[in-house]
Scaffold this active site. Structure first.
Site, PDB file in Angstrom:
ATOM      1  N   ILE A 155       0.839  -1.203   0.000  1.00  0.00           N
ATOM      2  CA  ILE A 155       0.000   0.000   0.000  1.00  0.00           C
ATOM      3  C   ILE A 155       0.873   1.251   0.000  1.00  0.00           C
ATOM      4  O   ILE A 155       0.675   2.166  -0.807  1.00  0.00           O
ATOM      5  CB  ILE A 155      -0.946  -0.011   1.222  1.00  0.00           C
ATOM      6  N   ASP A 174      10.795   2.554   7.211  1.00  0.00           N
ATOM      7  CA  ASP A 174      10.451   1.139   7.101  1.00  0.00           C
ATOM      8  C   ASP A 174      11.734   0.358   7.325  1.00  0.00           C
ATOM      9  O   ASP A 174      12.780   0.739   6.770  1.00  0.00           O
ATOM     10  CB  ASP A 174       9.875   0.859   5.686  1.00  0.00           C
ATOM     11  N   CYS A 205       1.722   0.861   7.951  1.00  0.00           N
ATOM     12  CA  CYS A 205       2.454  -0.298   8.455  1.00  0.00           C
ATOM     13  C   CYS A 205       1.467  -1.232   9.163  1.00  0.00           C
ATOM     14  O   CYS A 205       0.374  -0.815   9.537  1.00  0.00           O
ATOM     15  CB  CYS A 205       3.538   0.155   9.433  1.00  0.00           C
ATOM     16  N   PRO A 206       1.826  -2.511   9.352  1.00  0.00           N
ATOM     17  CA  PRO A 206       0.928  -3.397  10.093  1.00  0.00           C
ATOM     18  C   PRO A 206       0.961  -3.090  11.586  1.00  0.00           C
ATOM     19  O   PRO A 206       1.876  -2.410  12.063  1.00  0.00           O
ATOM     20  CB  PRO A 206       1.509  -4.790   9.815  1.00  0.00           C
ATOM     21  N   THR A 232      -4.601   4.865   7.988  1.00  0.00           N
ATOM     22  CA  THR A 232      -5.503   3.890   7.347  1.00  0.00           C
ATOM     23  C   THR A 232      -4.955   2.478   7.567  1.00  0.00           C
ATOM     24  O   THR A 232      -5.264   1.565   6.820  1.00  0.00           O
ATOM     25  CB  THR A 232      -5.642   4.167   5.824  1.00  0.00           C
ATOM     26  N   SER A 233      -4.099   2.305   8.619  1.00  0.00           N
ATOM     27  CA  SER A 233      -3.501   0.975   8.835  1.00  0.00           C
ATOM     28  C   SER A 233      -4.301   0.188   9.878  1.00  0.00           C
ATOM     29  O   SER A 233      -5.236  -0.542   9.524  1.00  0.00           O
ATOM     30  CB  SER A 233      -2.035   1.112   9.220  1.00  0.00           C
ATOM     31  N   ARG A 234      -3.993   0.378  11.130  1.00  0.00           N
ATOM     32  CA  ARG A 234      -4.767  -0.237  12.212  1.00  0.00           C
ATOM     33  C   ARG A 234      -4.846   0.777  13.345  1.00  0.00           C
ATOM     34  O   ARG A 234      -3.873   1.504  13.605  1.00  0.00           O
ATOM     35  CB  ARG A 234      -4.103  -1.525  12.724  1.00  0.00           C
ATOM     36  N   ASP A 258      -9.196   6.062   9.198  1.00  0.00           N
ATOM     37  CA  ASP A 258     -10.128   5.058   8.679  1.00  0.00           C
ATOM     38  C   ASP A 258     -10.251   3.902   9.657  1.00  0.00           C
ATOM     39  O   ASP A 258     -11.039   2.998   9.450  1.00  0.00           O
ATOM     40  CB  ASP A 258      -9.643   4.542   7.313  1.00  0.00           C
ATOM     41  N   GLU A 263     -12.570   0.033  17.526  1.00  0.00           N
ATOM     42  CA  GLU A 263     -13.625   0.060  16.498  1.00  0.00           C
ATOM     43  C   GLU A 263     -14.581  -1.130  16.565  1.00  0.00           C
ATOM     44  O   GLU A 263     -15.695  -1.060  16.021  1.00  0.00           O
ATOM     45  CB  GLU A 263     -13.027   0.189  15.100  1.00  0.00           C
ATOM     46  N   HIS A 295     -13.515   2.347   8.529  1.00  0.00           N
ATOM     47  CA  HIS A 295     -12.792   1.196   7.964  1.00  0.00           C
ATOM     48  C   HIS A 295     -13.337   0.822   6.584  1.00  0.00           C
ATOM     49  O   HIS A 295     -13.755  -0.304   6.357  1.00  0.00           O
ATOM     50  CB  HIS A 295     -12.871  -0.006   8.915  1.00  0.00           C
TER      51      HIS A 295
END
Ligand code: NAI
Length: 336
Positions: A155, A174, A205-206, A232-234, A258, A263, A295
Site C-alpha cells: 500500500i 520502514d 504499516c501493520p 488507514t492501517s490499524r 479510517d 472500532e 474502515h
C-alpha cells in the site's frame, strides 16, 4: 467444506457466492461477530470465515476447535486479531488474503488527504445550507510538500507513486527499503526525522508489538507544528487520547482516520439511532479538522472480488492439501 461465515454483510454474501460458484463449498452466512459466545454457531462446520473485528482470541479458538472446526479463513490481510499460538495449539490452520487491492487503500488514503486539506467535508455541508463563505476552508498546495510514509509495503509504495504524481517530496520509514520507492526518489529516514520534516504523515504499516502506539505523546511532540496525520492501517498504531491532546494544542493540524483502536462493536454497524458510549471517539467527532471513515479504505468492487476469490481458494486448498494457499505462519517457538 461446510463454512460458517461470521460478520457477514450483504456485500460479503454477494461476492462470496459469486466466487464459490465453481468450488461449491457449503457457505452459511451469519450476521453475528465471532466471539466466545457466538462460536457455538460454528458447530458442525469444517471452517469459519472471519473479518477484522471478529474475536479470534484463545477462548474463541478453543471453542471452535471443540466444535470440530479445522480452519480459519480470514477475509483480511491483517491477522493481529488472531491468537496464533492458540490456533497452533488447537491444530487450526489459518489462511488470509495477503493482497486484495492495495490500490483501494492507497487511493482512500489520498482521498482523506485531499478532503481534509481542502475541507471538503465542511464545504459539502455548507453549500447544502446555502452558506458559500470560504472562512475556515483554506487549504495548501499538495505539490511541493513533504509527505512521510510509515511502511512502504504494497500500500505504502502505491501511495508513494500517487504522491510522486502530485509533485511531493517523499520520506519513508520502514525497516525494509522498497526498490520501487527508491526508484521514485523516496528517501528512507528514521522516524524522528520523518516526523520532524513532514507536512503530511501517513501510516501504512501493520500493527505489531513494535508499531503498537507508535504515534504517542512523545512522537507527536516530534511532528512539525500543524502537520496532517493520516491512519488507514490499524487503530492501535496510534494512541488516540494523545492524538486528541495533539489536536487541542495545534501540533496536529488535521487528522484523517479510517481505523480506530476500539472500532469493534462500532464500525460496520448502523448506530445512528443509539448513543455512542465511547467518549474518546465522541470527542474526536467534535473537531472540525478531523475526518473519520469507518474502515472503508478496502471497500471497492475490485477488492471485494479479490477477497472472495482468495478466501475460496484458501478453503479449497485446505480441503485438498490440508494447507491454505496463503497460510498465516504460526509464531516462532518461544514468541510471546
Ligand atoms: P505490507 O506487508 O505489504 O507492508 C507493510 C510494510 O510495513 C512493510 O514494508 C513492513 O516492512 C513495514 N513495517 C513493518 N514494521 C514496521 C515498523 N515498525 N515501522 C515502519 N514500517 C514497518 O502490507 P500492506 O498490504 O501494505 O498493508 C499495510 C497495512 O494496512 C496492513 O497490515 C493492514 O493493517 C492495513 N490495511 C488497512 C486496510 C483498511 O481498509 N483500512 C485494508 C488493508 C490493509
Amino acid at each position: 467444506m461446510r463454512v460458517a461465515v461470521f460478520s457477514a454483510k450483504p456485500h460479503d454474501e454477494h461476492f462470496l457466492r459469486l466466487a464459490n460458484e465453481a468450488a461449491g463449498h457449503d457457505l452459511r452466512f451469519l450476521e453475528p461477530r465471532l466471539s466466545p459466545e457466538t462460536a457455538p454457531l460454528a458447530d458442525g462446520h469444517d471452517a469459519v470465515c472471519a473479518f477484522v473485528n471478529d474475536d479470534l482470541g484463545a477462548a474463541t479458538i478453543e471453542r471452535l476447535a471443540a466444535a470440530g472446526v479445522r480452519m480459519i479463513a480470514l477475509r483480511s490481510a491483517g491477522f493481529n486479531h488472531v491468537d496464533l499460538e492458540a490456533a497452533q495449539a488447537a491444530g487450526l490452520a489459518v489462511g488470509r488474503v495477503p493482497a486484495y487491492s492495495p490500490h483501494a487503500v492507497a487511493e482512500h488514503t489520498m482521498a482523506l488527504i485531499l478532503a481534509l486539506n481542502r475541507r471538503i467535508h465542511r464545504a459539502y455541508n455548507r453549500v447544502r445550507e446555502g452558506n458559500f463563505a470560504l472562512d475556515g476552508l483554506l487549504g495548501f498546495d499538495i505539490h511541493g510538500k513533504t509527505v512521510g510514509i510509515v511502511g512502504t509495503g504494497l500500500i505504502g509504495s502505491i501511495l508513494a507513486r500517487i504522491l510522486h504524481g502530485f509533485g511531493c517530496r517523499i520520506l519513508a520509514h520502514d525497516p525494509r527499503q522498497n526498490p520501487d520507492c527508491l526508484a521514485l526518489g523516496v528517501r528512507y529516514v528514521d522516524l524522528p526525522t520523518l516526523l520532524g520534516e513532514s507536512d503530511i504523515v501517513t501510516l501504512q504499516c501493520p500493527l505489531t508489538p513494535q508499531t503498537h502506539h507508535m504515534i504517542n505523546a512523545d512522537t507527536i511532540r516530534l511532528m512539525r507544528r500543524g502537520a496532517m496525520l493520516i491512519n488507514t492501517s490499524r487503530g492501535a498504531v496510534v494512541d488516540t487520547p494523545a492524538l486528541i491532546e495533539g489536536l487541542k494544542d495545534g501540533t496536529i493540524g488535521s487528522l484523517g482516520l479510517d481505523v480506530y483502536e476500539e472500532e469493534e462493536g462500532l464500525f460496520f454497524e448502523d448506530l445512528s439511532n443509539t448513543i455512542i458510549p465511547d467518549d474518546t471517539f465522541a470527542r474526536l467527532l467534535t473537531f472540525p479538522n478531523v475526518l473519520i471513515t469507518g474502515h472503508q479504505a478496502f471497500f471497492t468492487r475490485e477488492a471485494l472480488t479479490a477477497i472472495a476469490e482468495t478466501t475460496i481458494a484458501n478453503l479449497s486448498a485446505f480441503e485438498r492439501d490440508g494447507r491454505p494457499v496463503h497460510p498465516v505462519p504460526p509464531p516462532p517457538a518461544g514468541a510471546g
